[in-house]
Design a protein around this motif. Structure first.
Motif, PDB file in Angstrom:
ATOM      1  N   PHE A 113      39.018  49.158  61.646  1.00 23.27           N
ATOM      2  CA  PHE A 113      40.231  49.559  60.954  1.00 23.27           C
ATOM      3  C   PHE A 113      40.693  48.379  60.118  1.00 23.27           C
ATOM      4  CE2 PHE A 113      39.729  52.047  64.725  1.00 23.27           C
ATOM      5  CZ  PHE A 113      39.974  53.329  64.270  1.00 23.27           C
ATOM      6  N   ALA A 114      41.159  48.674  58.898  1.00 18.99           N
ATOM      7  CA  ALA A 114      41.540  47.602  57.983  1.00 18.99           C
ATOM      8  C   ALA A 114      42.672  48.058  57.076  1.00 18.99           C
ATOM      9  CB  ALA A 114      40.335  47.187  57.144  1.00 18.99           C
ATOM     10  N   ASP A 115      43.389  47.082  56.529  1.00 13.91           N
ATOM     11  CA  ASP A 115      44.403  47.355  55.529  1.00 13.91           C
ATOM     12  C   ASP A 115      43.767  47.289  54.148  1.00 13.91           C
ATOM     13  OD1 ASP A 115      46.684  47.738  57.181  1.00 13.91           O
ATOM     14  OD2 ASP A 115      46.783  45.584  57.515  1.00 13.91           O
ATOM     15  N   THR A 116      44.462  47.791  53.158  1.00 15.86           N
ATOM     16  CA  THR A 116      43.945  47.851  51.799  1.00 15.86           C
ATOM     17  C   THR A 116      43.507  46.479  51.299  1.00 15.86           C
ATOM     18  OG1 THR A 116      45.346  49.765  51.351  1.00 15.86           O
ATOM     19  CG2 THR A 116      44.497  48.582  49.437  1.00 15.86           C
ATOM     20  N   GLU A 117      44.290  45.449  51.579  1.00 16.07           N
ATOM     21  CA  GLU A 117      43.947  44.116  51.079  1.00 16.07           C
ATOM     22  C   GLU A 117      42.691  43.539  51.718  1.00 16.07           C
ATOM     23  OE1 GLU A 117      47.314  43.805  54.079  1.00 16.07           O
ATOM     24  OE2 GLU A 117      47.030  44.908  52.234  1.00 16.07           O
ATOM     25  N   ASP A 118      42.184  44.146  52.797  1.00 14.38           N
ATOM     26  CA  ASP A 118      40.960  43.685  53.450  1.00 14.38           C
ATOM     27  C   ASP A 118      39.713  44.365  52.895  1.00 14.38           C
ATOM     28  OD1 ASP A 118      42.501  42.119  55.198  1.00 14.38           O
ATOM     29  OD2 ASP A 118      42.762  43.807  56.565  1.00 14.38           O
ATOM     30  N   LEU A 119      39.887  45.325  51.988  1.00 14.84           N
ATOM     31  CA  LEU A 119      38.771  46.112  51.478  1.00 14.84           C
ATOM     32  C   LEU A 119      38.548  45.880  49.997  1.00 14.84           C
ATOM     33  CD1 LEU A 119      39.527  49.539  53.180  1.00 14.84           C
ATOM     34  CD2 LEU A 119      38.072  47.695  54.015  1.00 14.84           C
ATOM     35  N   THR A 120      37.287  45.914  49.605  1.00  8.44           N
ATOM     36  CA  THR A 120      36.886  45.881  48.208  1.00  8.44           C
ATOM     37  C   THR A 120      35.874  47.001  48.023  1.00  8.44           C
ATOM     38  OG1 THR A 120      37.119  43.485  48.123  1.00  8.44           O
ATOM     39  CG2 THR A 120      35.812  44.501  46.388  1.00  8.44           C
ATOM     40  N   ILE A 121      36.046  47.784  46.973  1.00 10.06           N
ATOM     41  CA  ILE A 121      35.087  48.854  46.717  1.00 10.06           C
ATOM     42  C   ILE A 121      33.737  48.219  46.428  1.00 10.06           C
ATOM     43  CG2 ILE A 121      34.482  50.736  45.153  1.00 10.06           C
ATOM     44  CD1 ILE A 121      37.500  51.262  44.877  1.00 10.06           C
ATOM     45  N   ASP A 122      32.702  48.722  47.084  1.00 11.47           N
ATOM     46  CA  ASP A 122      31.346  48.213  46.920  1.00 11.47           C
ATOM     47  C   ASP A 122      30.944  48.347  45.454  1.00 11.47           C
ATOM     48  OD1 ASP A 122      28.602  47.715  46.920  1.00 11.47           O
ATOM     49  OD2 ASP A 122      28.284  48.708  48.839  1.00 11.47           O
ATOM     50  N   PRO A 123      30.581  47.240  44.793  1.00  9.18           N
ATOM     51  CA  PRO A 123      30.240  47.316  43.373  1.00  9.18           C
ATOM     52  C   PRO A 123      29.048  48.221  43.094  1.00  9.18           C
ATOM     53  CG  PRO A 123      29.946  45.072  44.224  1.00  9.18           C
ATOM     54  CD  PRO A 123      30.505  45.900  45.328  1.00  9.18           C
ATOM     55  N   GLY A 124      28.221  48.491  44.094  1.00  8.12           N
ATOM     56  CA  GLY A 124      27.077  49.378  43.902  1.00  8.12           C
ATOM     57  C   GLY A 124      27.423  50.841  44.044  1.00  8.12           C
ATOM     58  N   PHE A 125      28.667  51.146  44.437  1.00  6.24           N
ATOM     59  CA  PHE A 125      29.086  52.523  44.654  1.00  6.24           C
ATOM     60  C   PHE A 125      29.682  53.085  43.377  1.00  6.24           C
ATOM     61  CE2 PHE A 125      32.342  55.663  45.628  1.00  6.24           C
ATOM     62  CZ  PHE A 125      31.623  56.559  46.395  1.00  6.24           C
ATOM     63  N   ARG A 168      43.628  45.163  34.814  1.00  3.16           N
ATOM     64  CA  ARG A 168      43.792  45.443  36.243  1.00  3.16           C
ATOM     65  C   ARG A 168      45.167  46.028  36.484  1.00  3.16           C
ATOM     66  NH1 ARG A 168      39.831  43.746  39.514  1.00  3.16           N
ATOM     67  NH2 ARG A 168      38.370  42.304  38.639  1.00  3.16           N
ATOM     68  N   ASN A 169      45.258  46.892  37.484  1.00  2.00           N
ATOM     69  CA  ASN A 169      46.569  47.439  37.840  1.00  2.00           C
ATOM     70  C   ASN A 169      47.172  46.577  38.936  1.00  2.00           C
ATOM     71  OD1 ASN A 169      45.345  48.197  40.230  1.00  2.00           O
ATOM     72  ND2 ASN A 169      45.211  50.355  39.715  1.00  2.00           N
ATOM     73  N   SER A 170      48.348  46.960  39.412  1.00  2.00           N
ATOM     74  CA  SER A 170      49.039  46.139  40.413  1.00  2.00           C
ATOM     75  C   SER A 170      48.287  46.069  41.735  1.00  2.00           C
ATOM     76  CB  SER A 170      50.454  46.677  40.635  1.00  2.00           C
ATOM     77  OG  SER A 170      50.388  47.992  41.129  1.00  2.00           O
ATOM     78  N   GLY A 171      47.380  46.999  41.993  1.00  2.00           N
ATOM     79  CA  GLY A 171      46.601  46.982  43.226  1.00  2.00           C
ATOM     80  C   GLY A 171      45.388  46.079  43.143  1.00  2.00           C
ATOM     81  N   ASN A 172      45.233  45.334  42.019  1.00  2.00           N
ATOM     82  CA  ASN A 172      44.132  44.409  41.826  1.00  2.00           C
ATOM     83  C   ASN A 172      42.785  45.119  41.782  1.00  2.00           C
ATOM     84  OD1 ASN A 172      43.345  41.853  41.197  1.00  2.00           O
ATOM     85  ND2 ASN A 172      42.979  41.231  43.306  1.00  2.00           N
ATOM     86  N   ARG A 173      42.790  46.379  41.333  1.00  2.00           N
ATOM     87  CA  ARG A 173      41.550  47.127  41.125  1.00  2.00           C
ATOM     88  C   ARG A 173      41.390  47.350  39.631  1.00  2.00           C
ATOM     89  NH1 ARG A 173      43.517  50.688  45.329  1.00  2.00           N
ATOM     90  NH2 ARG A 173      44.125  52.042  43.653  1.00  2.00           N
ATOM     91  N   PRO A 174      40.160  47.407  39.143  1.00  2.00           N
ATOM     92  CA  PRO A 174      39.982  47.661  37.719  1.00  2.00           C
ATOM     93  C   PRO A 174      40.589  49.008  37.335  1.00  2.00           C
ATOM     94  CG  PRO A 174      37.908  46.997  38.750  1.00  2.00           C
ATOM     95  CD  PRO A 174      38.909  47.198  39.849  1.00  2.00           C
TER      96      PRO A 174
END
Length: 105
Positions: free
Chosen positions: A69-81, A3-9
């Motif tokens: 409207f949301a900040d980055t920490e409120d969003l998770t990329i949809d695993p189906g996308f 994982r990178n510092s943004g907590n994304r794979p």
């Protein structure tokens, strides 16, 4: 998975306009939708936000028709996308559009 510092794979899809996301709210279930705008320029220090009216980075068109409207920490990329799928309209002059609301509609 790394994982990178943004907590994304690492090597996974990036959070950007057109990506399907899950929006986490403090109360209630996660909401699903598509990122329609990135307001990074106004959320950076000196970008025009106000302390009394904070600017959120992302505008998301929810599947139920609402705009949130949301900040980055409120969003998770949809695993189906998956952005890696080939674009069937590429090079043919025809555009393939994803479901959801788009600017100008």
């Amino acid at each position: 998975m790394a994982r990178n510092s943004g907590n994304r794979p690492v090597g996974g899809p990036e959070l950007t306009v057109g990506v399907r996301v899950l929006v986490r709210r403090s109360a209630g279930a996660d909401l699903t939708g598509e990122v329609v705008e990135d307001y990074a320029a106004v959320t950076d220090p000196g970008g025009g936000g106000h302390e009394w009216a904070p600017v959120y980075r992302w505008a998301v068109a929810l599947d139920d028709g609402r705009l949130v409207f949301a900040d980055t920490e409120d969003l998770t990329i949809d695993p189906g996308f998956h952005r890696s799928a080939p674009n069937p309209g590429a090079g043919t002059g025809t555009a393939v559009r994803t479901p959801g609301r788009h600017r100008g509609e």
